[in-house]
Write a protein that holds these residues in place. Structure first.
Motif, PDB file in Angstrom:
ATOM      1  N   ALA A  57      -1.366  -2.375   2.511  1.00 16.72           N
ATOM      2  CA  ALA A  57      -2.227  -1.268   2.072  1.00 16.72           C
ATOM      3  C   ALA A  57      -1.692   0.057   2.607  1.00 16.72           C
ATOM      4  CB  ALA A  57      -3.661  -1.504   2.525  1.00 16.72           C
ATOM      5  N   LEU A  86      -6.197   5.768   1.597  1.00 18.59           N
ATOM      6  CA  LEU A  86      -6.334   4.315   1.595  1.00 18.59           C
ATOM      7  C   LEU A  86      -7.700   3.921   1.016  1.00 18.59           C
ATOM      8  CD1 LEU A  86      -5.193   1.548   2.467  1.00 18.59           C
ATOM      9  CD2 LEU A  86      -6.237   1.927   4.709  1.00 18.59           C
ATOM     10  N   VAL A  87      -8.754   4.581   1.487  1.00 18.49           N
ATOM     11  CA  VAL A  87     -10.105   4.309   0.979  1.00 18.49           C
ATOM     12  C   VAL A  87     -10.196   4.653  -0.501  1.00 18.49           C
ATOM     13  CG1 VAL A  87     -12.535   4.972   1.162  1.00 18.49           C
ATOM     14  CG2 VAL A  87     -11.158   4.637   3.236  1.00 18.49           C
ATOM     15  N   PHE A 103      -8.787   1.783  -2.597  1.00 16.99           N
ATOM     16  CA  PHE A 103      -9.711   0.655  -2.696  1.00 16.99           C
ATOM     17  C   PHE A 103     -10.847   0.972  -3.678  1.00 16.99           C
ATOM     18  CE2 PHE A 103      -7.889  -0.775   1.398  1.00 16.99           C
ATOM     19  CZ  PHE A 103      -7.745  -2.130   1.109  1.00 16.99           C
ATOM     20  N   SER A 104     -11.376   2.183  -3.601  1.00 17.64           N
ATOM     21  CA  SER A 104     -12.471   2.582  -4.478  1.00 17.64           C
ATOM     22  C   SER A 104     -12.018   2.598  -5.941  1.00 17.64           C
ATOM     23  CB  SER A 104     -12.988   3.966  -4.075  1.00 17.64           C
ATOM     24  OG  SER A 104     -14.008   4.401  -4.945  1.00 17.64           O
ATOM     25  N   ALA A 130      -9.638   0.799  -7.368  1.00 12.07           N
ATOM     26  CA  ALA A 130      -9.488  -0.580  -7.862  1.00 12.07           C
ATOM     27  C   ALA A 130     -10.844  -1.232  -8.072  1.00 12.07           C
ATOM     28  CB  ALA A 130      -8.648  -1.395  -6.879  1.00 12.07           C
ATOM     29  N   LYS A 131     -11.783  -0.966  -7.183  1.00  7.05           N
ATOM     30  CA  LYS A 131     -13.110  -1.577  -7.272  1.00  7.05           C
ATOM     31  C   LYS A 131     -13.851  -1.135  -8.522  1.00  7.05           C
ATOM     32  CE  LYS A 131     -17.553  -1.841  -4.829  1.00  7.05           C
ATOM     33  NZ  LYS A 131     -18.310  -1.387  -3.620  1.00  7.05           N
ATOM     34  N   ARG A 178      -9.782  -4.679 -11.248  1.00  6.00           N
ATOM     35  CA  ARG A 178     -10.542  -5.539 -10.335  1.00  6.00           C
ATOM     36  C   ARG A 178     -10.419  -7.012 -10.734  1.00  6.00           C
ATOM     37  NH1 ARG A 178     -15.275  -3.533 -11.117  1.00  6.00           N
ATOM     38  NH2 ARG A 178     -16.135  -5.186 -12.433  1.00  6.00           N
ATOM     39  N   THR A 192      -8.554  -9.968  -8.532  1.00  6.10           N
ATOM     40  CA  THR A 192      -9.384 -11.106  -8.115  1.00  6.10           C
ATOM     41  C   THR A 192      -8.770 -12.416  -8.579  1.00  6.10           C
ATOM     42  OG1 THR A 192     -11.378  -9.746  -8.219  1.00  6.10           O
ATOM     43  CG2 THR A 192     -11.684 -12.132  -8.253  1.00  6.10           C
ATOM     44  N   ARG A 201      -0.705   2.411  -4.288  1.00  8.19           N
ATOM     45  CA  ARG A 201      -1.852   1.768  -3.642  1.00  8.19           C
ATOM     46  C   ARG A 201      -2.346   0.554  -4.432  1.00  8.19           C
ATOM     47  NH1 ARG A 201      -4.705   7.479  -2.738  1.00  8.19           N
ATOM     48  NH2 ARG A 201      -3.005   8.006  -4.167  1.00  8.19           N
ATOM     49  N   SER A 213      -0.020  -2.156  -3.700  1.00  5.99           N
ATOM     50  CA  SER A 213      -0.266  -2.701  -2.362  1.00  5.99           C
ATOM     51  C   SER A 213      -1.421  -3.699  -2.389  1.00  5.99           C
ATOM     52  CB  SER A 213      -0.561  -1.571  -1.362  1.00  5.99           C
ATOM     53  OG  SER A 213      -1.844  -1.005  -1.583  1.00  5.99           O
ATOM     54  N   LEU A 214      -2.439  -3.446  -3.216  1.00  8.20           N
ATOM     55  CA  LEU A 214      -3.537  -4.400  -3.371  1.00  8.20           C
ATOM     56  C   LEU A 214      -3.048  -5.672  -4.065  1.00  8.20           C
ATOM     57  CD1 LEU A 214      -6.433  -1.987  -4.427  1.00  8.20           C
ATOM     58  CD2 LEU A 214      -6.044  -3.025  -2.186  1.00  8.20           C
TER      59      LEU A 214
END
Length: 392
Positions: A36, A181-182, A185-186, A188-189, A195, A199, A317, A320-321
């Motif tokens: 990440a 970084l946050v 994540f947001s 992708a979510k 997402r 998953t 990013r 990285s996920l």
């Protein structure tokens, strides 16, 4: 070659399936922890220079591993420690390398083919490397095998130096690294397609892909073979994956990659189920190659879908996920496979992994049907009804 040699040395020294799982965990899990941050670094700085640095550090790791095995071949925990070091390096290497592929392709319609060609190159090495490692280990020993890997980085670094890219243009970053970084994540979510893809890959990496961890047990205990037997098993996986990568590279840009991914998941699971209890070695190799053909899509198509569907400023990013879902779940899955195989046997464990692959394929098909199902349109209430309600 190094991956094959490490697995062979660990299992030959310890005779432990659990230690085999730990050796895989040692390389993949540190990579998952740092990837990440590696994705943020890839988005903030020159990806080309990041990649060049990680390859130099990987060469140093290979030299250290060769030196350790030369002086003490049974230094299991030192070998695992150096595997952890390689995992830390890969945490920065993979996001930069995968993101750089996008920049090397002028016509983005060709991206899926480029990613598949890149994967075919990687899998060609997986085809040749393990078989060569088995022969080198038998004829010359593990030290020579590790040493050849160290020398190979001269070609790797030389190839990178020959790549010519436009000058890197740094851009402003109002947020610090933690904030970015946050933000990744947001993003992708809240992006439904990304997402789901991540998953799905995480489930496959946790429950199915770790079947490779158990291959030394097949070579030594089931087929009663040597290092060459293990090398050929790994090469069968590489052959199937290589053919799968060539198939993906030949697809037209208009091909529906989601459908291809779903179908190949069923091929993957079926190949593992048929391979799991096959006692005839040549047939087992053929069935393993069939399973690996389907396996190829799991990572390659996922990579392509994420690269094409993500915003350019988020690509590092998102990748990285992708690495976290793949490299982060596989080591946990390897430990899980080692524990389960101790209880129900190696062959039953691989068969179970094949059944789980079929379940993931069914989950994917259900998602595709739901995505294409027309959403019900809610009609607004008539004005007269609304007024009556207000009067009441």
């Amino acid at each position: 070659m190094q991956k094959t040699a490490v697995s062979w040395v660990i299992y030959s020294t310890t005779q432990s399936k659990l230690m085999l799982g730990i050796s895989v965990f040692a390389t993949l899990f540190p990579s998952a922890l740092l990837t990440a941050i590696g994705g943020v670094v890839s988005d903030r700085y020159d990806r080309y220079k990041v990649l060049l640095l990680t390859q130099v550090l990987s060469m140093v790791q290979a030299i250290l591993l060769t030196t350790v095995v030369y002086f003490q071949a049974d230094a299991v925990w030192t070998i695992i420690g150096l595997s952890v070091l390689l995992g830390l390096i890969n945490g920065f290497d993979v996001p930069a390398r995968q993101s750089l592929v996008y920049e090397l392709v002028n016509d983005k319609a060709d991206l899926s083919n480029a990613v598949a060609l890149n994967s075919s190159m990687v899998n060609l090495s997986k085809l040749i490397g393990p078989a060569l490692a088995g022969l080198v280990i038998e004829q010359f020993g593990e030290v020579v095998c590790f040493g050849l890997n160290a020398v190979s980085f001269i070609a790797v670094i030389g190839s990178l130096l020959l790549i010519k890219l436009p000058a890197f243009a740094p851009r402003s970053h109002p947020k610090n690294m933690l904030g970015e970084l946050v933000e990744g994540f947001s993003y992708a979510k809240h992006t439904e397609s990304i997402r789901f893809i991540i998953t799905r890959l995480a489930l496959t990496s946790l429950l199915v892909l770790p079947f490779t961890t158990l291959m030394p047990v097949y070579a030594r205990d089931i087929f009663h073979g040597t290092a060459s037997t293990f090398g050929l098993i790994d090469s069968a996986i590489g052959l199937g994956a290589f053919i799968g990568a060539l198939y993906l590279a030949s697809l037209k840009p208009t091909a529906n990659l989601n459908n291809v991914l779903a179908i190949n998941t069923f091929i993957f699971g079926s190949g593992l189920i048929l391979f799991s209890h096959t006692g005839w070695y040549p047939l087992a190799l053929a069935l393993l190659a069939v399973g690996a053909f389907g396996m190829m899509s799991q990572v390659t198509i996922t990579n392509t879908l994420l690269q094409t569907q993500s915003d350019p400023i988020m690509r590092g990013r998102v990748i990285s996920l992708f690495v976290m879902a793949n490299a982060g779940m596989q080591p946990i899955g390897s430990l899980l496979a080692g524990v389960v195989s101790q209880r129900i046997g190696v062959q039953n464990t691989v068969m179970l992994q094949g059944l789980l692959a079929l379940g993931i394929g069914a989950f994917h098909v259900h998602h595709l049907r739901e995505a294409h199902r027309p959403k019900p349109v809610i009609q607004p209430a008539p004005v007269a009804v609304q007024e009556a309600t207000l009067t009441v």
